[in-house]
Design a protein around this motif. Structure first.
Motif: not given
Length: 190
Positions: A97-119
């Motif tokens: 969860a920490v790494k995915l939050s970082q990735e969204v902030k830094e890279l705004n990776t679409s699948p990760v954004t969608e995954a965090l929205q799902r959570i």
């Protein structure tokens, strides 16, 4: 067969936790799992399918953390506070969860954004159901539980992640006090 599948899932979670979604590759996951790349494709069509299953597991883990904080002998407000606190703590300490939050902030990776929205949607649904139960039992007044759930989750996230950027972390009791003052007092039955 299931042991190998689980091994692949564990390796993928480790890879996504260390390198993020974007930087993880099927080759890398295969190496961590100590299997051939083809073995991964026996169980999963692609990296996206593998990631989706890991997120499903994280959603389940998040719901379990929230549910385990609910105790029938405690007041509604305390239960909801404890559930939200556990969810946010999990998000704050779970490596993936920490790494995915970082990735969204830094890279705004679409699948990760969608995954965090799902959570987040799963958490919102959990909170809304708890609010609906409280309305039914007469513990709180009727309200738009979807809006209240959204506001409560956002307040918790802000108090933990945003507040702590510039201030000392709030203790659990102080968070409960703030939540009661700004949210729960408005929901109390007269």
């Amino acid at each position: 067969m299931m042991d190998r599948r689980k091994s692949i899932l564990d390796a993928a979670e480790r890879s996504f936790s260390m390198f993020g979604y974007k930087a993880s590759t099927v080759d890398q996951i295969a190496k961590i799992a100590n299997v051939g790349k083809g073995t991964i494709y026996t169980f999963f069509a692609n990296k996206e399918e593998l990631f989706s299953e890991i997120i499903t597991n994280l959603v389940t883990e998040t719901k379990l953390a929230a549910s385990s904080a609910i105790k029938e002998d405690r007041p509604f407000y305390e239960n909801l506070h404890n559930a939200l606190y556990e969810v946010v703590e999990l998000r704050k300490t779970h490596k993936l969860a920490v790494k995915l939050s970082q990735e969204v902030k830094e890279l705004n990776t679409s699948p990760v954004t969608e995954a965090l929205q799902r959570i987040e949607k799963a958490v919102l649904n959990f909170v809304q159901k708890e609010l609906d139960k409280a309305v039914e039992k007469g513990e709180i007044k009727k309200c738009h539980t979807d809006i209240v759930a959204f506001m409560m989750v956002k307040v918790y996230i802000a108090l933990i992640f945003d507040w702590e950027r510039d201030h000392e972390a709030l203790q659990k009791e102080k968070m409960l006090e703030v939540l009661e003052m700004f949210v729960m007092d408005g929901l109390r039955k007269p």
